[in-house]
Scaffold this motif. Structure first.
Motif, PDB file in Angstrom:
ATOM      1  N   ASN A  72     -19.599  23.590  -3.776  1.00  0.00           N
ATOM      2  CA  ASN A  72     -18.980  23.594  -5.438  1.00  0.00           C
ATOM      3  C   ASN A  72     -18.618  22.083  -5.746  1.00  0.00           C
ATOM      4  N   TYR A  73     -18.925  21.002  -4.955  1.00  0.00           N
ATOM      5  CA  TYR A  73     -18.587  19.811  -5.234  1.00  0.00           C
ATOM      6  C   TYR A  73     -19.448  19.160  -6.662  1.00  0.00           C
ATOM      7  N   ASP A  74     -18.496  18.657  -7.545  1.00  0.00           N
ATOM      8  CA  ASP A  74     -18.931  18.130  -8.653  1.00  0.00           C
ATOM      9  C   ASP A  74     -18.360  16.718  -8.783  1.00  0.00           C
ATOM     10  N   PRO A  75     -19.118  15.776  -8.870  1.00  0.00           N
ATOM     11  CA  PRO A  75     -18.861  14.348  -8.842  1.00  0.00           C
ATOM     12  C   PRO A  75     -17.963  13.752 -10.055  1.00  0.00           C
ATOM     13  N   LEU A  76     -17.941  14.606 -10.998  1.00  0.00           N
ATOM     14  CA  LEU A  76     -17.183  14.364 -12.262  1.00  0.00           C
ATOM     15  C   LEU A  76     -15.603  15.004 -12.306  1.00  0.00           C
ATOM     16  N   ALA A  77     -15.439  16.029 -11.191  1.00  0.00           N
ATOM     17  CA  ALA A  77     -14.173  16.811 -11.101  1.00  0.00           C
ATOM     18  C   ALA A  77     -13.237  15.823 -10.884  1.00  0.00           C
ATOM     19  N   LEU A  78     -13.248  15.040  -9.812  1.00  0.00           N
ATOM     20  CA  LEU A  78     -12.093  14.242  -9.088  1.00  0.00           C
ATOM     21  C   LEU A  78     -11.855  13.309 -10.452  1.00  0.00           C
TER      22      LEU A  78
ATOM     23  N   LYS B 243       1.024  -1.333  -0.007  1.00  0.00           N
ATOM     24  CA  LYS B 243       0.166   0.117  -0.045  1.00  0.00           C
ATOM     25  C   LYS B 243       0.958   1.390  -0.017  1.00  0.00           C
ATOM     26  N   GLY B 244       0.462   2.225  -0.669  1.00  0.00           N
ATOM     27  CA  GLY B 244       1.047   3.479  -0.707  1.00  0.00           C
ATOM     28  C   GLY B 244       0.264   4.684  -0.466  1.00  0.00           C
ATOM     29  N   LYS B 245       0.592   5.720  -0.694  1.00  0.00           N
ATOM     30  CA  LYS B 245      -0.286   6.921  -0.156  1.00  0.00           C
ATOM     31  C   LYS B 245       0.134   8.062  -1.155  1.00  0.00           C
ATOM     32  N   LEU B 246      -1.135   9.148  -1.402  1.00  0.00           N
ATOM     33  CA  LEU B 246      -0.784   9.891  -2.439  1.00  0.00           C
ATOM     34  C   LEU B 246       0.184  11.069  -1.810  1.00  0.00           C
ATOM     35  N   ASP B 247       0.784  11.806  -2.705  1.00  0.00           N
ATOM     36  CA  ASP B 247       1.504  13.022  -2.216  1.00  0.00           C
ATOM     37  C   ASP B 247       0.715  14.305  -2.350  1.00  0.00           C
ATOM     38  N   LEU B 248       0.031  14.538  -0.877  1.00  0.00           N
ATOM     39  CA  LEU B 248      -0.817  15.888  -1.113  1.00  0.00           C
ATOM     40  C   LEU B 248      -0.271  17.062  -1.746  1.00  0.00           C
ATOM     41  N   GLU B 249       0.962  17.169  -1.385  1.00  0.00           N
ATOM     42  CA  GLU B 249       1.921  18.195  -1.653  1.00  0.00           C
ATOM     43  C   GLU B 249       1.856  18.570  -3.388  1.00  0.00           C
ATOM     44  N   ALA B 250       2.144  17.475  -4.043  1.00  0.00           N
ATOM     45  CA  ALA B 250       2.364  17.235  -5.526  1.00  0.00           C
ATOM     46  C   ALA B 250       0.853  17.591  -5.991  1.00  0.00           C
ATOM     47  N   LEU B 251      -0.094  16.854  -5.448  1.00  0.00           N
ATOM     48  CA  LEU B 251      -1.525  17.013  -6.064  1.00  0.00           C
ATOM     49  C   LEU B 251      -1.869  18.360  -6.050  1.00  0.00           C
ATOM     50  N   ARG B 252      -1.530  19.143  -4.899  1.00  0.00           N
ATOM     51  CA  ARG B 252      -2.206  20.438  -4.610  1.00  0.00           C
ATOM     52  C   ARG B 252      -1.289  21.174  -5.811  1.00  0.00           C
ATOM     53  N   ARG B 253       0.139  20.938  -5.918  1.00  0.00           N
ATOM     54  CA  ARG B 253       0.777  21.865  -6.944  1.00  0.00           C
ATOM     55  C   ARG B 253       0.088  21.583  -8.370  1.00  0.00           C
ATOM     56  N   TYR B 254      -0.498  20.291  -8.641  1.00  0.00           N
ATOM     57  CA  TYR B 254      -1.110  20.101 -10.063  1.00  0.00           C
ATOM     58  C   TYR B 254      -2.571  20.531  -9.951  1.00  0.00           C
ATOM     59  N   GLY B 255      -2.946  21.203  -8.883  1.00  0.00           N
ATOM     60  CA  GLY B 255      -4.016  21.729  -9.061  1.00  0.00           C
ATOM     61  C   GLY B 255      -5.566  21.028  -8.300  1.00  0.00           C
ATOM     62  N   LEU B 256      -5.091  20.091  -7.217  1.00  0.00           N
ATOM     63  CA  LEU B 256      -6.270  19.591  -6.587  1.00  0.00           C
ATOM     64  C   LEU B 256      -6.709  20.663  -6.011  1.00  0.00           C
ATOM     65  N   LYS B 257      -8.090  20.739  -5.704  1.00  0.00           N
ATOM     66  CA  LYS B 257      -8.986  21.648  -4.981  1.00  0.00           C
ATOM     67  C   LYS B 257      -9.848  20.768  -3.916  1.00  0.00           C
ATOM     68  N   ASP B 258     -10.099  21.304  -2.784  1.00  0.00           N
ATOM     69  CA  ASP B 258     -11.031  20.690  -1.910  1.00  0.00           C
ATOM     70  C   ASP B 258     -12.230  20.129  -2.278  1.00  0.00           C
ATOM     71  N   GLU B 259     -13.069  21.016  -3.392  1.00  0.00           N
ATOM     72  CA  GLU B 259     -14.231  20.805  -3.853  1.00  0.00           C
ATOM     73  C   GLU B 259     -14.315  19.579  -4.495  1.00  0.00           C
ATOM     74  N   TYR B 260     -12.978  19.002  -5.035  1.00  0.00           N
ATOM     75  CA  TYR B 260     -12.824  17.873  -6.061  1.00  0.00           C
ATOM     76  C   TYR B 260     -13.162  16.545  -4.988  1.00  0.00           C
ATOM     77  N   VAL B 261     -12.910  16.723  -3.691  1.00  0.00           N
ATOM     78  CA  VAL B 261     -12.929  15.708  -3.015  1.00  0.00           C
ATOM     79  C   VAL B 261     -13.997  15.546  -1.532  1.00  0.00           C
ATOM     80  N   GLU B 262     -14.260  17.048  -1.352  1.00  0.00           N
ATOM     81  CA  GLU B 262     -15.153  17.003  -0.061  1.00  0.00           C
ATOM     82  C   GLU B 262     -16.725  16.939  -0.631  1.00  0.00           C
ATOM     83  N   THR B 263     -17.444  16.111  -0.516  1.00  0.00           N
ATOM     84  CA  THR B 263     -18.775  15.941  -0.986  1.00  0.00           C
ATOM     85  C   THR B 263     -19.668  16.760  -0.625  1.00  0.00           C
ATOM     86  N   ASP B 264     -19.506  17.461   0.863  1.00  0.00           N
ATOM     87  CA  ASP B 264     -20.223  18.276   1.334  1.00  0.00           C
ATOM     88  C   ASP B 264     -19.949  19.910   0.769  1.00  0.00           C
ATOM     89  N   HIS B 265     -18.979  20.006   0.142  1.00  0.00           N
ATOM     90  CA  HIS B 265     -18.419  21.371  -0.281  1.00  0.00           C
ATOM     91  C   HIS B 265     -19.422  21.831  -1.252  1.00  0.00           C
TER      92      HIS B 265
END
Length: 108
Positions: free
Chosen positions: A67-73, A43-65
């Motif tokens: 601006n959540y869009d199920p297609l964004a992630l 098992k591994g883990k995702l590099d949160l710093e790298a994902l944020r650098r590439y543009g990951l936004k909270d609304e991509y993963v937080e279903t109660d956000h």
């Protein structure tokens, strides 16, 4: 590859396949077995710093956000693996991704 009983060979479409099994020293899937393809040791883990650098936004993963869009992630993760744009032109500092679609366009 099917076994041809007449010739005693493994062949397909006239091609002989010569395979006697791999007996190397390296273990590439240590801990994995037929009944446990993803053991704890793999098992591994995702590099949160790298994902944020590439543009990951909270609304991509937080279903109660709001601006959540199920297609964004899925789209975001797809473009991380297979960039839509030439990484050199992405505007992301030190973008180490390899180009994909730009190379595909060149050869099609």
């Amino acid at each position: 590859v099917p076994y041809n009983e007449d010739t005693g060979q493994f062949e397909i479409n006239g091609w002989d396949v010569h395979y006697k099994g791999f007996k190397g020293d390296k273990v590439f899937r240590d801990g994995a077995a037929k009944g446990n393809l993803f053991p704890e040791s793999r098992k591994g883990k995702l590099d949160l710093e790298a994902l944020r650098r590439y543009g990951l936004k909270d609304e991509y993963v937080e279903t109660d956000h709001p601006n959540y869009d199920p297609l964004a992630l899925p789209v975001f993760l797809h473009q991380i693996l297979l960039p839509f744009v030439e990484p050199k032109k992405s505007g992301i500092e030190n973008d180490g991704r390899l180009p994909y679609y730009s190379d595909v366009m060149q050869y099609t």
